[in-house]
Design an enzyme around this catalytic site. Structure first.
Site, PDB file in Angstrom:
ATOM      1  N   HIS A   1      40.834  49.465   2.224  1.00  0.00           N
ATOM      2  CA  HIS A   1      42.020  48.802   2.778  1.00  0.00           C
ATOM      3  C   HIS A   1      41.768  47.295   2.780  1.00  0.00           C
ATOM      4  O   HIS A   1      40.733  46.834   2.265  1.00  0.00           O
ATOM      5  CB  HIS A   1      42.318  49.344   4.181  1.00  0.00           C
ATOM      6  CG  HIS A   1      41.121  49.365   5.094  1.00  0.00           C
ATOM      7  ND1 HIS A   1      40.501  48.220   5.547  1.00  0.00           N
ATOM      8  CD2 HIS A   1      40.400  50.397   5.606  1.00  0.00           C
ATOM      9  CE1 HIS A   1      39.489  48.534   6.312  1.00  0.00           C
ATOM     10  NE2 HIS A   1      39.383  49.865   6.359  1.00  0.00           N
TER      11      HIS A   1
ATOM     12  N   HIS B   1      38.310  45.954   3.585  1.00  0.00           N
ATOM     13  CA  HIS B   1      37.334  45.986   2.477  1.00  0.00           C
ATOM     14  C   HIS B   1      37.643  44.869   1.474  1.00  0.00           C
ATOM     15  O   HIS B   1      36.738  44.263   0.901  1.00  0.00           O
ATOM     16  CB  HIS B   1      37.387  47.339   1.761  1.00  0.00           C
ATOM     17  CG  HIS B   1      37.010  48.497   2.625  1.00  0.00           C
ATOM     18  ND1 HIS B   1      37.924  49.414   3.074  1.00  0.00           N
ATOM     19  CD2 HIS B   1      35.802  48.883   3.125  1.00  0.00           C
ATOM     20  CE1 HIS B   1      37.306  50.326   3.808  1.00  0.00           C
ATOM     21  NE2 HIS B   1      36.022  50.033   3.860  1.00  0.00           N
TER      22      HIS B   1
ATOM     23  N   ARG C   1      40.170  55.457   9.036  1.00  0.00           N
ATOM     24  CA  ARG C   1      40.611  56.552   9.909  1.00  0.00           C
ATOM     25  C   ARG C   1      42.040  56.353  10.422  1.00  0.00           C
ATOM     26  O   ARG C   1      42.625  57.284  10.969  1.00  0.00           O
ATOM     27  CB  ARG C   1      39.643  56.731  11.080  1.00  0.00           C
ATOM     28  CG  ARG C   1      38.314  57.335  10.644  1.00  0.00           C
ATOM     29  CD  ARG C   1      37.469  57.814  11.825  1.00  0.00           C
ATOM     30  NE  ARG C   1      36.342  58.607  11.381  1.00  0.00           N
ATOM     31  CZ  ARG C   1      35.110  58.137  11.148  1.00  0.00           C
ATOM     32  NH1 ARG C   1      34.859  56.856  11.315  1.00  0.00           N
ATOM     33  NH2 ARG C   1      34.138  58.940  10.734  1.00  0.00           N
TER      34      ARG C   1
END
Ligand code: PAF
Length: 285
Positions: A33, A36, A189
């Site tokens: 995402h 990163h 998550r």
């Protein structure tokens, strides 16, 4: 962009690079995402050659945790890597990394004083698993720089301490937390949350901000934390921890030892229909 799956190929390739080439490593578990993306962009700026590893490391998951359902989005991950001109993607499978099974392997023991609180309390062998894979990835890719996000601040601290304690010649590069517009810290998550839960989960960050303000206005730290725990619980969050700890060694902070210590609020909650574990932290001073 080069893609390597095997350990032996990575070793041969890494040895073929000119020693003058500055190498950066961005270790990830995929489901990439914008957080990163920030690590990769920084790495591209500072290094000549950027390696990203994508490996959902079984060694860092507890028995009842989400190893099997952890999001795996390899195609999209590779697109994102291409978009920022990553040089090499290392995507091993578990057998490649743990050929004799993950039980039968030498493991790193993290500094106990730092590892046994916060996430380490609920996830007892988690940081041993993290440090073991991180050291293996360091040894395989021999980076000069390695990038980690501050969202996993305890992980970052333990990796820094491993580098110091084991005399590794690697510079650890921390990157600030990237948040969605609502303030929710980006995490792979978050994919477990539905759209309503995603909106509601932003209360984690707003509560951290309010708590930091209360402390700065003079409220006793323990009272401010207790108040925040109460209001999040009322909103349907199950608190794993909400604590104030120093930035250097994650010592607990209260009003008696609060002298000139940079410190942060650290939180982990379970939230939503899937009881997703979400963590966040905020610098207070
Ligand atoms: O932060 C993560 O994604 C993981 O813990 C890491 C550092 C890639 C090790 O598996």
């Amino acid at each position: 962009m080069k893609i390597i799956h095997s350990v032996s190929e990575l070793i041969i390739f890494r040895n073929s690079l000119d020693p003058a080439v500055k190498v950066a490593l961005v270790p990830t578990m995929g489901a990439l995402h914008s957080g990163h993306l920030a690590l990769l962009t920084e790495a591209k700026e500072k290094a000549d050659f950027v390696i990203i590893s994508i490996f959902v490391n079984p060694l860092q998951f507890g028995q009842n945790e989400d190893l099997n359902k952890y999001p795996r989005t390899l195609e999209a991950d590779l697109e994102l890597c291409k978009s920022v001109n990553v040089d090499l993607v290392f995507i091993p499978n578990p057998e490649e990394i743990y050929p004799e099974s993950q039980e039968n392997i030498t493991k790193i023991i993290p500094r106990e004083k730092v590892a046994n609180y916060l996430c380490g309390k609920t996830r007892p062998n988690h940081f041993s698993g993290v440090l073991t894979i991180v050291l293996k990835l360091f040894n395989l890719s021999l980076p000069h720089l390695a990038y980690f996000g501050e969202k996993d601040f305890q992980q970052l601290t333990l990796i820094r301490l491993m580098v110091k304690d084991l005399n590794l010649n690697i510079q650890i590069m921390p990157i600030s937390i990237i948040r969605s517009d609502s303030g929710l810290a980006l995490s792979s998550r978050n994919k477990y949350l539905n759209s309503d839960e995603l909106i509601k989960a932003s209360q984690i960050y707003s509560t951290l901000i309010k708590t930091a303000q209360n402390i700065k206005k003079g409220m006793q730290i323990n009272n401010a934390l207790e108040f925040a725990r109460g209001s999040l619980t009322k909103e349907g969050f199950t608190i794993d921890y909400l604590e104030a700890r120093s930035e250097n060694d994650l010592e607990i902070i209260n009003n008696t030892n609060l002298i000139n210590l940079p410190f942060r609020l650290f939180i982990a909650v379970y939230f939503g229909a899937n009881k997703t574990r979400l963590i966040d932290n905020l610098k207070v001073i």
